[in-house]
Design a protein around this motif. Sequence first.
Motif, PDB file in Angstrom:
ATOM      1  N   THR A  62      27.861 -17.826 -40.887  1.00 51.08           N
ATOM      2  CA  THR A  62      27.024 -16.804 -40.251  1.00 51.08           C
ATOM      3  C   THR A  62      27.755 -15.456 -40.234  1.00 51.08           C
ATOM      4  OG1 THR A  62      26.019 -18.472 -38.857  1.00 51.08           O
ATOM      5  CG2 THR A  62      25.839 -16.208 -38.088  1.00 51.08           C
ATOM      6  N   GLY A  65      27.825 -14.050 -43.579  1.00 50.03           N
ATOM      7  CA  GLY A  65      26.512 -13.498 -43.932  1.00 50.03           C
ATOM      8  C   GLY A  65      26.296 -12.113 -43.350  1.00 50.03           C
ATOM      9  N   ILE A  66      26.720 -11.919 -42.110  1.00 53.17           N
ATOM     10  CA  ILE A  66      26.542 -10.604 -41.475  1.00 53.17           C
ATOM     11  C   ILE A  66      27.342  -9.560 -42.252  1.00 53.17           C
ATOM     12  CG2 ILE A  66      27.023  -9.260 -39.380  1.00 53.17           C
ATOM     13  CD1 ILE A  66      26.616 -11.974 -37.830  1.00 53.17           C
ATOM     14  N   ALA A  69      25.790  -8.977 -45.737  1.00 53.51           N
ATOM     15  CA  ALA A  69      24.526  -8.239 -45.712  1.00 53.51           C
ATOM     16  C   ALA A  69      24.746  -6.761 -45.408  1.00 53.51           C
ATOM     17  CB  ALA A  69      23.600  -8.856 -44.675  1.00 53.51           C
ATOM     18  N   ILE A  70      25.615  -6.471 -44.452  1.00 49.91           N
ATOM     19  CA  ILE A  70      25.833  -5.066 -44.086  1.00 49.91           C
ATOM     20  C   ILE A  70      26.590  -4.351 -45.216  1.00 49.91           C
ATOM     21  CG2 ILE A  70      26.949  -3.504 -42.431  1.00 49.91           C
ATOM     22  CD1 ILE A  70      24.970  -4.877 -40.819  1.00 49.91           C
ATOM     23  N   GLY A  71      27.507  -5.048 -45.840  1.00 48.84           N
ATOM     24  CA  GLY A  71      28.346  -4.397 -46.850  1.00 48.84           C
ATOM     25  C   GLY A  71      27.718  -4.318 -48.215  1.00 48.84           C
ATOM     26  N   VAL A  72      26.700  -5.142 -48.473  1.00 49.69           N
ATOM     27  CA  VAL A  72      26.160  -5.209 -49.830  1.00 49.69           C
ATOM     28  C   VAL A  72      25.620  -3.845 -50.271  1.00 49.69           C
ATOM     29  CG1 VAL A  72      23.756  -5.889 -49.333  1.00 49.69           C
ATOM     30  CG2 VAL A  72      24.889  -6.766 -51.372  1.00 49.69           C
ATOM     31  N   ALA A 117      21.284 -17.312 -51.405  1.00 50.14           N
ATOM     32  CA  ALA A 117      20.057 -17.818 -50.775  1.00 50.14           C
ATOM     33  C   ALA A 117      20.181 -19.319 -50.501  1.00 50.14           C
ATOM     34  CB  ALA A 117      18.867 -17.548 -51.687  1.00 50.14           C
TER      35      ALA A 117
ATOM     36  N   PHE B  11      12.628 -23.179 -55.633  1.00 53.48           N
ATOM     37  CA  PHE B  11      13.491 -22.026 -55.339  1.00 53.48           C
ATOM     38  C   PHE B  11      12.736 -20.967 -54.515  1.00 53.48           C
ATOM     39  CE2 PHE B  11      15.682 -18.067 -56.574  1.00 53.48           C
ATOM     40  CZ  PHE B  11      16.930 -18.398 -56.074  1.00 53.48           C
ATOM     41  N   LEU B  14      12.270 -22.061 -51.037  1.00 49.82           N
ATOM     42  CA  LEU B  14      13.518 -21.898 -50.284  1.00 49.82           C
ATOM     43  C   LEU B  14      13.558 -20.510 -49.632  1.00 49.82           C
ATOM     44  CD1 LEU B  14      16.185 -23.655 -50.141  1.00 49.82           C
ATOM     45  CD2 LEU B  14      17.112 -22.036 -51.774  1.00 49.82           C
ATOM     46  N   TYR B  15      13.184 -19.513 -50.442  1.00 47.72           N
ATOM     47  CA  TYR B  15      13.147 -18.137 -49.942  1.00 47.72           C
ATOM     48  C   TYR B  15      12.096 -17.975 -48.853  1.00 47.72           C
ATOM     49  CZ  TYR B  15      16.262 -15.363 -52.875  1.00 47.72           C
ATOM     50  OH  TYR B  15      17.363 -14.794 -53.426  1.00 47.72           O
ATOM     51  N   TRP B  25      18.565 -12.498 -34.872  1.00 49.72           N
ATOM     52  CA  TRP B  25      19.624 -11.652 -35.440  1.00 49.72           C
ATOM     53  C   TRP B  25      19.471 -11.524 -36.950  1.00 49.72           C
ATOM     54  CZ3 TRP B  25      22.945 -13.324 -39.166  1.00 49.72           C
ATOM     55  CH2 TRP B  25      23.099 -14.695 -39.329  1.00 49.72           C
ATOM     56  N   LEU B  29      19.141  -8.113 -39.005  1.00 50.68           N
ATOM     57  CA  LEU B  29      20.009  -7.852 -40.159  1.00 50.68           C
ATOM     58  C   LEU B  29      19.190  -7.378 -41.358  1.00 50.68           C
ATOM     59  CD1 LEU B  29      23.046  -8.250 -40.317  1.00 50.68           C
ATOM     60  CD2 LEU B  29      22.662 -10.447 -41.411  1.00 50.68           C
ATOM     61  N   ILE B  32      18.111  -3.837 -40.965  1.00 53.06           N
ATOM     62  CA  ILE B  32      19.231  -2.923 -41.267  1.00 53.06           C
ATOM     63  C   ILE B  32      19.424  -2.806 -42.784  1.00 53.06           C
ATOM     64  CG2 ILE B  32      21.747  -2.622 -41.089  1.00 53.06           C
ATOM     65  CD1 ILE B  32      21.532  -3.994 -38.316  1.00 53.06           C
ATOM     66  N   ILE B  33      19.374  -3.952 -43.471  1.00 54.85           N
ATOM     67  CA  ILE B  33      19.563  -3.927 -44.935  1.00 54.85           C
ATOM     68  C   ILE B  33      18.486  -3.062 -45.597  1.00 54.85           C
ATOM     69  CG2 ILE B  33      19.509  -5.321 -47.051  1.00 54.85           C
ATOM     70  CD1 ILE B  33      20.555  -7.671 -45.310  1.00 54.85           C
ATOM     71  N   LYS B  36      19.006   0.578 -44.886  1.00 56.67           N
ATOM     72  CA  LYS B  36      20.171   1.053 -45.654  1.00 56.67           C
ATOM     73  C   LYS B  36      19.801   1.279 -47.116  1.00 56.67           C
ATOM     74  CE  LYS B  36      23.113  -1.983 -47.096  1.00 56.67           C
ATOM     75  NZ  LYS B  36      24.132  -3.027 -47.148  1.00 56.67           N
TER      76      LYS B  36
END
Lengths: 518, 79
Positions: A62, A65-66, A69-72, A117, B11, B14-15, B25, B29, B32-33, B36
């Motif tokens: 987890t 993942g955080i 995701a933020i850095g990608v 994924a 597949f 799955l998504y 959370w 996230l 935010i992505i 960004k």
Amino acid sequence: MTENIDLTLLDWSRAQFALTAIYHWLFVPLTLGLSFLVAIMETIYFRTGNEEWRRITRFWMTLFGINFAIGVATGIILEFEFGTNWSNYSWFVGDIFGAPLAVEGIVAFFLESTFVAVMFFGWNKVSKKFHLLSTWLVAVGSNLSALWILVANGWMQNPVGMAFNPDTARNEMVSFWAVLFNQVAVDKFLHTISSGYLLASIFVLGISAWFVLKKRETFFAKRSMLVAAVFGILASLMNAYTGDSSARTIAKAQPVKFAAMEALSEGKTNAGLIAFGVLKDSENKIGETALKDFIFKIEFPSFLSILTSGDKDSFVPGITDLVNGNTGYNVMSFEEKKSRGETARKALIGYKAAAKEGNIRMRDSIKTIFATQSFQDDYFRYFGYASIVKAEDIIPDISGTFYSFHFMVILGFLFIFLFVLALYYLFKDKLVQNRWFLWLCLFSMPLPYIASELGWIVAELGRQPWIIQDLMPVSTAVSNIGSGSVMATFFIFAVLFTTLLIAEVSIMVKQVKNGPQH
Amino acid sequence: MKFGHQMIARFLNLYIDGFRNLSSWGRKLWIIILIKLFIMFVILKVFFFPDILKVKFDNDIKRAEHVRDQLINSPDNHD
């Protein structure tokens, strides 16, 4: 047509690149290291079938993942900057820079859209074996992704495997393998990824220590610390070994940087390795630039000579030798390099004039000269020196390079101490009693980030004024655009990245407080 | 062929399942992505980071000429 580049533009362009690279590097190393730690933890779960290891794996996954995701895609900004702020450079490097970055882009895309994924959404939906395989592929893939970026950076530090084409004004790749197995790139890759492993190990140690301090999830915390400490020790050994190898390569490929790392003003045999020292301005100057003396230093006698070439009697050139030359030890002077660079520059001027006049025979004859290996090795290799007026301009910031390097090394040794002590307390089962050590682990969490950034500062500050070692100074590389727009985007990035960092830290803290889920 | 289709369907599921069952959370996230990526690729790339050589010059010959001139007459050379 010469366009005047003002210094404000150059400085802001540099500052912007430094800011974005430093922020980008806050996200990357944790991804590199934590991906492997998670893969190891999941492997233990796979082999033992113990559900506690599944909880442990999922918790760290987890946090991975955080961060992921933020850095990608934060690195994409650096590529934007190449095209806008460093357009001359981008053109000049041609496909040598483009090819590794394109490979990285493709690898990253397939990695991120498939195996990440499966890693996050695939629990209970794919077989345990396939899930484990996906986790390992994410770890290997993210590290391979770093490989291509570091190959590109390694080429900038030690340009090999290419030939300059005066027709296109670009460097063209002659040998992909020479670019890939460039010694600087190999050392840089191994040193960088091992620093990421080290950073992630301390990250796991620190958070686990917090759980032990809070008397929560002690079993989970101790198991996590055990994996992190073992992985951390192995990473530290790899980091120390590759650091040593990197220094040896730098001594050959970038001797001025190496001299600045050791603040070595005058070359010597039996040169000592500085463990630490405090610098002051020397009375000796090159042009307007003062060299450095030590107010005090702790030195291992002869070690620098031994480390660079295995012989205590070998000569290590200092900054004075590298600027003025030293015929006794076959060190070429700045003036000689400049003269060779001027020869290459005049050939390019001749090529341009011949092309303009339509003198095809002359143009083709100059192009043939450029294509010869001897011209590339003896003259074009020093092309950038033709753009440098004063000899002192090839000296980087000695204090900045020296202190960054030495603090990084000191921190590296501190990390080994931390991992060894963690293992000792774990095996003696004395972790809970030694609360000071748990606090030390917790408060050490920012240190590998600092060490890692310092490593990049050594690499990039120490190679100034070059954007491509000996071929292109930064002043030639920068685009002539308004410094106002560079300043504006500098502040936009500062706000954007700071916001991302705050978001990452706050989401992570919340997840850590939640603890591992059942 | 059938196996390939099944793999793709699995597949995609799955998504779809993954996004449907995101935790709070996780949703945060993803927001935010997306913000960004929007700032980076739509605002910054389009308005602040044009490819300067592509904007200033029509073709590669002119771009090469420009860079060659910059190499020959780099800022530190005033002769």
